[in-house]
Design a protein around this motif. Structure first.
Motif, PDB file in Angstrom:
ATOM      1  N   ILE C  96      48.794  41.287  33.502  1.00 59.37           N
ATOM      2  CA  ILE C  96      49.004  40.285  34.594  1.00 59.37           C
ATOM      3  C   ILE C  96      48.272  41.095  35.942  1.00 59.37           C
ATOM      4  O   ILE C  96      48.485  42.457  36.144  1.00 59.37           O
ATOM      5  N   ILE C  97      47.401  40.623  36.624  1.00 61.15           N
ATOM      6  CA  ILE C  97      46.813  41.024  37.737  1.00 61.15           C
ATOM      7  C   ILE C  97      47.286  40.356  38.729  1.00 61.15           C
ATOM      8  O   ILE C  97      47.168  39.101  38.965  1.00 61.15           O
ATOM      9  N   ASP C  98      48.240  41.005  39.651  1.00 63.67           N
ATOM     10  CA  ASP C  98      48.898  40.027  40.821  1.00 63.67           C
ATOM     11  C   ASP C  98      48.147  40.348  41.995  1.00 63.67           C
ATOM     12  O   ASP C  98      48.187  41.450  42.666  1.00 63.67           O
ATOM     13  N   ILE C  99      47.649  39.155  42.480  1.00 60.77           N
ATOM     14  CA  ILE C  99      46.746  39.763  44.029  1.00 60.77           C
ATOM     15  C   ILE C  99      47.814  39.120  44.951  1.00 60.77           C
ATOM     16  O   ILE C  99      47.905  37.907  45.420  1.00 60.77           O
ATOM     17  N   GLY C 100      48.546  40.120  45.824  1.00 54.65           N
ATOM     18  CA  GLY C 100      49.492  39.714  46.880  1.00 54.65           C
ATOM     19  C   GLY C 100      48.722  40.061  48.105  1.00 54.65           C
ATOM     20  O   GLY C 100      47.717  40.316  48.576  1.00 54.65           O
ATOM     21  N   GLY C 101      49.589  39.263  49.261  1.00 52.30           N
ATOM     22  CA  GLY C 101      49.193  39.461  50.446  1.00 52.30           C
ATOM     23  C   GLY C 101      48.831  40.840  50.976  1.00 52.30           C
ATOM     24  O   GLY C 101      47.970  41.115  52.002  1.00 52.30           O
ATOM     25  N   GLN C 102      49.741  41.820  50.600  1.00 54.52           N
ATOM     26  CA  GLN C 102      49.479  43.164  50.856  1.00 54.52           C
ATOM     27  C   GLN C 102      49.119  44.273  49.839  1.00 54.52           C
ATOM     28  O   GLN C 102      48.856  45.342  50.304  1.00 54.52           O
ATOM     29  N   ASP C 103      49.400  43.933  48.671  1.00 51.83           N
ATOM     30  CA  ASP C 103      49.044  44.882  47.360  1.00 51.83           C
ATOM     31  C   ASP C 103      48.420  44.010  46.511  1.00 51.83           C
ATOM     32  O   ASP C 103      48.515  42.854  46.303  1.00 51.83           O
ATOM     33  N   THR C 104      47.882  44.885  45.483  1.00 52.52           N
ATOM     34  CA  THR C 104      47.537  44.105  44.124  1.00 52.52           C
ATOM     35  C   THR C 104      48.052  44.987  42.893  1.00 52.52           C
ATOM     36  O   THR C 104      48.089  46.398  43.215  1.00 52.52           O
ATOM     37  N   LYS C 105      48.572  44.125  42.096  1.00 54.95           N
ATOM     38  CA  LYS C 105      49.367  44.909  40.890  1.00 54.95           C
ATOM     39  C   LYS C 105      48.719  44.616  39.672  1.00 54.95           C
ATOM     40  O   LYS C 105      48.002  43.740  39.465  1.00 54.95           O
ATOM     41  N   TYR C 106      48.794  45.738  38.814  1.00 49.05           N
ATOM     42  CA  TYR C 106      48.233  45.652  37.350  1.00 49.05           C
ATOM     43  C   TYR C 106      49.666  45.754  36.708  1.00 49.05           C
ATOM     44  O   TYR C 106      50.470  46.689  36.561  1.00 49.05           O
ATOM     45  N   ILE C 107      49.957  44.987  35.760  1.00 50.87           N
ATOM     46  CA  ILE C 107      51.211  45.088  35.169  1.00 50.87           C
ATOM     47  C   ILE C 107      50.812  44.597  33.459  1.00 50.87           C
ATOM     48  O   ILE C 107      50.157  43.580  33.331  1.00 50.87           O
ATOM     49  N   ASN C 108      51.215  45.406  32.367  1.00 51.85           N
ATOM     50  CA  ASN C 108      50.981  45.530  31.133  1.00 51.85           C
ATOM     51  C   ASN C 108      52.152  44.880  30.544  1.00 51.85           C
ATOM     52  O   ASN C 108      53.054  45.652  30.362  1.00 51.85           O
ATOM     53  N   VAL C 109      52.028  43.706  29.847  1.00 55.08           N
ATOM     54  CA  VAL C 109      53.315  43.232  29.274  1.00 55.08           C
ATOM     55  C   VAL C 109      53.205  43.279  27.627  1.00 55.08           C
ATOM     56  O   VAL C 109      52.219  42.607  27.009  1.00 55.08           O
TER      57      VAL C 109
END
Lengths: 86, 422, 254
Positions: C96-109
């Motif tokens: 999962i690549i989450d592009i948020g308002g103030q951060d970007t996250k990588y999450i491997n499920v």
């Protein structure tokens, strides 16, 4: 007026140690603490004690000739989620 | 304490500025240490040292110097205290762990230098750390480029001796480090006017070994399923190790360990239901308690530190079988060369240490925490992560400095990591 | 009927997901505004308007303002919630690549659970904030920026810092470059920064985008090229955190 914390202040750490040992030998609560800035400009060791013990501590100090400067109350809190490290 | 003010004044400290540190530290100590529940009673000694960190030990050093004793200020786990104490000197750590000192350091160093080095120069030149005022000689070492260049600046107004630490671990490097220790002996002898002999060195090898063994005992007690002491408290002890009198320190650590052994027997844990974390990475100098506080208020408990304020400081003893001065020096060199710092290449033994310690401590996860701009540790993070993952050990890499402003961001990462372990 | 509510207070938008037995999840979004406590209060009012009393609902709060939701039964980090919600939406293990308002996250499920993550929140590059700043500079809405980007030829924006990148864009505007090329450059630079962030980490064959731009096929396609994986846009991807929070609320209660 009740305070959150009570501190016994000392001239030097030898006096602080003597008082600490005496209170501990009587199974009383005492915790070695840095002196809060609000109570003294001189830093160093103080003893955190319980409000209900203050009168008893004064009595013990007199009886055992334990030197201290004063016992002061302070409304400070210990908050482990404040995350301010100095 | 009135005594302190007078002493600091006589030491030529900047009292006004130092006062600002006195203003924030008690609050931080209250939040980080005194808020903890069920602490071992024998932490009282370390609380005392901490409560008067710029008063108690400095006043002993003042007395020592009044009687002609010489104090050696050190910055690193590689500096062999044995030879300093053998010559009748005292080795002490120097301050480098607070944001308070960083702006002062930035007057001399580029902003993109690691905070530890910036704090080191700030504490020295702002005159807000008594230990810098008390050291007759500073002993530096070539453990990173930042420190090497910072020593040049530090050395402009105090005697400074830099030990040239090899950066590889071939046979000739062990010999080279023994040579460097011999040079240190010459410096120490000249400063103190005392000779280092086979007799006094043997005695001090034993003395420092006793101190290391005490810390080893403390760390082994944390391996129990029932964790008898918090990581935050243990970190404080590891930090104080650099400053305190070695014999008294060992006695106090052993006294604490007696209590912790009883706690283990009685099943007293400070970390019921918490995730066990091994920390690895860069040193955490007083008063840097940030990561431990964040982890231990986010559902974790730190059970081991593979850092210079952790296992690197005390693992492995100096072989006590040496009889000649040369043999003893080589044995000392061999022990210190066994420390696995990221300044060495290759440094795969550090990853071996992390894996071994994680297994021994039954860690649920490893958190690699590096001070910003520490290039060697930062680069090693990647291979360390690969090794941990290959062993099935969850891994989180963090980068931080001494400021408080990333606390919430770190809390999210640490919180997420601990949720992941659950 | 028992309700499970997930509340995701992000830096820009706050998302709510309501789960009820036998019903499709309900999603809502509102701007976070300047005070997440007030936002949390508005969400509570809205919920009470809809359901009356919500004291027996299981509520999980997440996102950067999660601690402001004082009526939540539990607080869970956005990593766990996005991981759970993204996995449920995609229906399989994924990155999962989450592009948020103030951060970007990588999450491997893996096996339905987050096993690794990475967050960039020290810098606005590669976040929604960067796109917002640039859209403002170009006098466009975010939607218009994406539309123009589709037809433009990307101009390379090389600055790593949002503030400097803005100056760079101003320079290009001064040179008279076209808005569509600049728009394409802005979106391309975000995709590149996200790709740079995640390239140190393991990427599965299935990659999804969550966060504010998650339903944007164009962006997903661009990211696919940069990371050499099949990146899917997710229609309700911006609710992944709230959805995950609601699912975790249900799991904790069960």
């Amino acid at each position: 007026m009740e305070y959150i914390h009570y501190y016994v202040l000392f001239q030097n750490h030898t006096d602080a140690t003597a008082m600490y040992r005496s209170l501990k030998s009587k199974d009383m609560y005492a915790q070695i603490s840095p002196t809060p800035r609000e109570l003294s400009v001189c830093c160093g060791v103080s003893l955190l004690v319980k409000g209900e013990d203050v009168e008893e501590i004064k009595r013990i100090a007199e009886e055992e000739k334990l030197a201290y400067l004063e016992i002061s109350g302070l409304n400070n809190t210990f908050d482990n989620t404040r995350h301010r490290y100095g | 304490m009135a005594d302190n003010q007078q002493m600091w004044k006589e030491l030529g400290m900047n009292l006004e500025m130092h006062d600002m540190l006195c203003e924030v530290l008690p609050g931080a100590i209250g939040d980080v240490f005194m808020s903890q529940e069920n602490r071992p009673a024998a932490m009282d000694y370390f609380d005392m040292v901490l409560a008067d960190v710029h008063g108690l030990r400095p006043s002993e050093l003042v007395e020592f110097r009044k009687n002609g004793g010489k104090v050696f200020g050190t910055f690193c786990a590689y500096v062999p205290d044995e030879v300093i104490f053998a010559a009748g000197g005292i080795a002490t750590g120097l301050c480098a762990g607070s944001q308070f000192w960083v702006p002062g350091g930035e007057r001399y160093l580029p902003a993109n230098t690691c905070p530890l080095i910036k704090a080191m120069l700030g504490a020295r030149f702002d005159k807000t750390c008594p230990f810098y005022r008390l050291a007759d000689v500073y002993i530096g070492e070539t453990t990173c480029d930042g420190k090497k260049k910072a020593y040049e600046i530090l050395g402009t107004d105090v005697p400074l001796h830099v030990m040239d630490l090899p950066q590889m671990k071939r046979d000739k490097d062990y010999l080279k480090w023994a040579d460097e220790i011999k040079e240190l002996i010459a410096v120490v002898e000249k400063t103190t006017g005392n000779k280092v002999t086979a007799e006094n060195l043997a005695e001090n090898i034993k003395k420092i070994n006793v101190k290391r063994k005490a810390l080893e005992r403390l760390y082994s007690l944390r391996r129990n399923a029932c964790v008898p002491i918090s990581g935050t408290d243990t970190l404080l002890i590891s930090q104080i190790a650099y400053y305190d009198d070695p014999e008294r320190f060992a006695t106090m650590v052993n006294k604490l360990c007696d209590e912790l052994e009883q706690r283990v027997k009685d099943g007293v844990s400070v970390a019921e239901g918490k995730k066990r974390i091994l920390i690895t990475g860069t040193p955490m100098a007083i008063p840097n308690w940030k990561l431990h506080n964040l982890i231990e208020t986010s559902g974790g408990v730190v059970v081991c530190e593979e850092t210079c304020t952790g296992t690197r400081y005390f693992e492995n003893q100096v072989d006590e079988s040496g009889t000649t001065l040369d043999e003893m020096v080589q044995n000392i060199a061999n022990r210190y060369m066994g420390i696995n710092c990221a300044c060495f290449t290759p440094n795969t033994a550090r990853a071996d240490d992390v894996i071994r310690l994680a297994k021994d401590s039954k860690a649920d996860g490893v958190i690699d925490v590096n001070l910003m701009f520490c290039q060697t540790y930062d680069i090693e993070g990647r291979s360390l992560e690969e090794r941990c993952k290959a062993e099935g050990i969850p891994f989180l890499g963090l980068e931080t400095d001494y400021t408080d402003n990333d606390a919430q961001q770190l809390k999210t990462r640490i919180g997420a990591f601990i949720e992941m372990l659950g | 009927m028992k309700k499970y509510i997930g509340i995701d207070i992000g830096s820009t938008a706050s998302k709510v997901c309501i789960l009820e037995e036998g019903k499709d999840p309900v999603f809502e979004v509102l701007p976070t505004g300047w005070n997440s406590k007030i936002t949390a209060g508005i969400i509570k009012e809205n919920l009470e308007k809809r359901f009356g009393d919500i004291s027996d609902a299981e509520i999980v709060a997440t996102g950067y303002g999660r601690i402001s939701v004082e009526y939540a039964d539990k607080v869970i980090t956005e990593i766990s919630c996005h991981g759970r919600g993204g996995y449920e939406m995609k229906g399989e293990d994924c990155t999962i690549i989450d592009i948020g308002g103030q951060d970007t996250k990588y999450i491997n499920v893996v096996n339905g659970k987050p096993v690794d993550f990475l967050m960039n929140d020290k810098c606005a590059a590669g976040t929604g904030k960067f796109i917002e700043v640039m859209a403002n500079r170009l006098g466009l809405t975010i939607e218009e920026l994406f539309e123009l980007a589709k037809i433009g030829k990307p101009i390379a924006i090389s600055s790593l810092c949002t503030v400097f990148a803005e100056s760079e864009v101003i320079n290009y505007m001064g040179e008279g470059r076209s808005r569509e090329d600049l728009a394409a450059g802005v979106i391309d630079s975000v995709a590149l920064k996200v790709a740079t962030l995640v390239q140190r980490k393991e990427l599965q064959d299935t990659v999804i985008v969550t966060g504010g731009f998650s339903d944007n096929e164009f962006f997903a396609g661009l990211l696919s090229k940069k990371i050499n994986r099949n990146v899917s846009a997710m229609p309700n991807g911006r609710y992944a955190g709230a959805y995950g929070a609601a699912l975790l609320a249900k799991e904790k209660a069960d």
